[in-house]
Design an enzyme around this catalytic site. Structure first.
Site, mmCIF file in Angstrom:
data_model
loop_
_atom_site.group_PDB
_atom_site.id
_atom_site.type_symbol
_atom_site.label_atom_id
_atom_site.label_comp_id
_atom_site.label_asym_id
_atom_site.label_seq_id
_atom_site.Cartn_x
_atom_site.Cartn_y
_atom_site.Cartn_z
ATOM 1 N N LYS A 60 106.351 43.037 -68.766
ATOM 2 C CA LYS A 60 107.723 42.864 -68.266
ATOM 3 C C LYS A 60 108.269 41.526 -68.752
ATOM 4 C CE LYS A 60 110.409 43.072 -63.955
ATOM 5 N NZ LYS A 60 110.362 43.304 -62.499
ATOM 6 N N SER A 69 113.462 46.697 -60.508
ATOM 7 C CA SER A 69 113.864 46.065 -61.735
ATOM 8 C C SER A 69 112.930 46.318 -62.925
ATOM 9 C CB SER A 69 113.967 44.554 -61.515
ATOM 10 O OG SER A 69 112.703 44.005 -61.231
ATOM 11 N N SER A 105 110.255 46.463 -56.970
ATOM 12 C CA SER A 105 110.558 46.609 -58.403
ATOM 13 C C SER A 105 109.487 47.248 -59.263
ATOM 14 C CB SER A 105 110.910 45.252 -58.996
ATOM 15 O OG SER A 105 112.256 44.982 -58.726
HETATM 16 N N1 GLN Z 1 115.818 46.117 -55.580
HETATM 17 C C1 GLN Z 1 115.318 44.904 -55.056
HETATM 18 C C2 GLN Z 1 116.302 43.785 -55.303
HETATM 19 O O1 GLN Z 1 117.265 44.041 -55.914
HETATM 20 C C3 GLN Z 1 113.959 44.635 -55.591
HETATM 21 C C4 GLN Z 1 113.834 43.673 -56.691
HETATM 22 C C5 GLN Z 1 112.431 43.332 -57.064
HETATM 23 O O2 GLN Z 1 111.451 43.806 -56.495
HETATM 24 N N2 GLN Z 1 112.324 42.444 -58.037
HETATM 25 O O3 GLN Z 1 116.132 42.687 -54.900
#
Ligand code: GLN
Length: 477
Positions: free
Chosen positions: A77, A152, A176
């Site tokens: 990532k 994400s 994410s």
């Molecule tokens: N959807 C969540 C957010 O927008 C999770 C993000 C994450 O786990 N990095 O914060």
């Protein structure tokens, strides 16, 4: 032979037996990634991977004890620092940032003979649920290119689903890893907070962030977890842990389903899939029952207050001075700060910095931030109580299947409330495994998660392996 159709452990087996060389594996993954149709990658650089592949070949020949995944290329990532390879966190702010060091997880991959190849697309600074906030464009869902891959870590999950990566690293602050796995029909592990070093992970919310693994099945994610886990002197929140056994075990396990998760926003299809999975776990010898966990209704507000508060502080470092984007358009130092940040951060990141500064400001701190921390503690207590009775919890990952591209722009609140089942494990610091459990009528994947006790990755991974090898739906490539 199609290398990309193999699991990571199968590929490693063929490398060990000499049927495939690491160099051939690198070329195969590179070709697939280069032809990727879903915008999974932000950078793809074959040279460093080839150099590593040759080293690994020499190490295998010399009998050097390598990990069970030696020779396997790994997609990383793009918020995980890779020495000499651009690391953008999906942001214009870091569009030209080339880290001078490797994240600890990357050092460990290399020590184990694994080969980082390709940086995967993601929401900007990991803030989002669709990868639509990425400065590099949206990742499309391989099951339906009109839908998002989730976020994400959308690039990583879509790359596994589309066979343009064999195994991948993601990060999970509020879901994410798990939500894109659910949307793309692949398997992902969010480890316990502190089980994996965050050194070299570009910080979003430091008390919630954790790096984990994404793959085709639970055995692969367990094997890759073994490579990256454990104490690291560069991250004082890490603990020493033991390797997990790649074995299946579900008989006699007590499994609880938080009843509140099956009410409210959840779609009927997802709920039915979870209930069918519960039956499947019973068939495989587990005892499953519903129980009440009312505190989870406070998850989303507590998560967004804490995550934004920490993000506002973490992102203060991007001021155009040491690294990252610097504006050309400034007459004074203050203007340089303001314009660099205004020009390079996207709208979602700015929104969260403002929200974070608001909840931390004098006069609001007690009403928002302090309350959110108290709620976090109550959530931890409620899980402690639940784990007196259950070995792990079964839960949905997301209320529905993958959103249509653009849906989030019309309904941003829906993107936030969609984190309700996942963010709770980050607030409590618990490990959680997301794995596919079925398909909707429109043929989109539906995932479930097993949430375990802190540092008990073993139980949820063994349950996942049992489910995938002895019964339930495994995503077929
Ligand atoms: N959807 C969540 C957010 O927008 C999770 C993000 C994450 O786990 N990095 O914060």
């Amino acid at each position: 032979m199609d290398v990309l159709k193999l699991t990571a452990l199968e590929l490693a087996g063929k490398i060990k037996s000499g049927e495939i060389t690491p160099t051939e594996a690198v070329y195969a993954v590179y070709k697939a990634a280069e032809n990727d149709k879903y915008n999974c990658y932000t950078s793809l650089d074959i040279e460093p991977a080839l150099a590593l592949a040759q080293q690994v070949e020499r190490r295998i020949k010399s009998g050097d004890a390598l990990s069970p995944l030696a020779g396997v290329p790994v997609a990383v990532k793009d918020n995980i620092c890779t020495k000499g390879i651009r690391t953008t966190a999906g942001s214009d702010m870091l569009k030209n940032f080339v880290p001078p060091y490797d994240a600890t997880v990357v050092t460990r991959l290399k020590a184990a003979g694994m080969i980082p190849l390709g940086k995967t697309n993601m929401d900007e600074f990991a803030m989002g649920a669709t990868t639509e906030t990425s400065a590099f464009g949206t990742v499309k869902n391989p099951h339906n290119a009109d839908c998002v891959a989730g976020g994400s870590s959308g690039g990583a999950a879509a790359a596994i689903a589309a066979n343009s990566a064999v195994i991948a690293l993601g990060s999970d602050t509020g879901g994410s890893i798990r939500q894109p796995c659910s949307f793309c029909g692949v398997t992902g592990l969010k480890p316990t907070y502190g089980a994996v070093s965050r050194y070299g992970l570009i910080a979003f919310a430091s008390s919630l962030d954790v790096i984990g693994t994404i793959g085709k099945n639970a055995s692969d994610v367990a094997a890759a977890y073994n490579v990256i886990r454990g104490r690291d002197g560069k991250d004082m929140t890490t603990c020493e842990t033991a390797d997990v056994d790649i074995s299946s075990d579900l008989k006699g396990k007590k499994v609880g389903i938080p009843a509140e998760f099956l009410e409210g926003e959840i779609s009927i299809e997802v709920r039915d899939c979870i209930l069918r999975a519960a039956d499947e776990l019973r068939n495989l010898g587990a005892e499953v029952e519903a129980f009440s966990l009312p505190i989870i209704k406070y998850t989303v507000p507590a998560y967004y207050i804490i995550a934004c508060a920490e993000a506002s502080s973490n992102l203060a470092r991007y001021d155009g001075v040491k690294y990252g984007y610097r504006t050309d358009n400034a007459a004074t130092l203050d203007e340089m700060y303001v314009n660099s940040r205004s020009e390079a951060f996207g709208a979602e990141v700015k929104k969260r910095i403002m929200l974070g500064n608001f909840v931390l400001s004098a006069g609001y701190f007690d009403d928002y931030y302090k309350k959110a921390l108290q709620t976090k503690q109550l959530i931890c207590n409620a899980f402690d109580e639940a784990f007196r009775r259950y070995d792990f919890l079964l839960a949905p990952v997301a209320p529905d299947t993958a959103y249509k591209i653009g849906e989030g722009a019309d309904n941003p609140l829906k993107m936030y409330t969609g984190d309700v089942y996942t963010a709770v494990a980050n607030l409590a610091g618990l490990p959680a495994l997301a794995l596919p459990c079925g398909y909707s009528k429109t043929n989109m994947p539906i995932g479930m998660q097993f949430i375990g006790r802190a540092f008990d990755e073993q139980t949820i991974l063994s349950a996942g392996i049992a489910y995938q090898t002895k019964g339930g739906a495994v995503y077929e490539v």
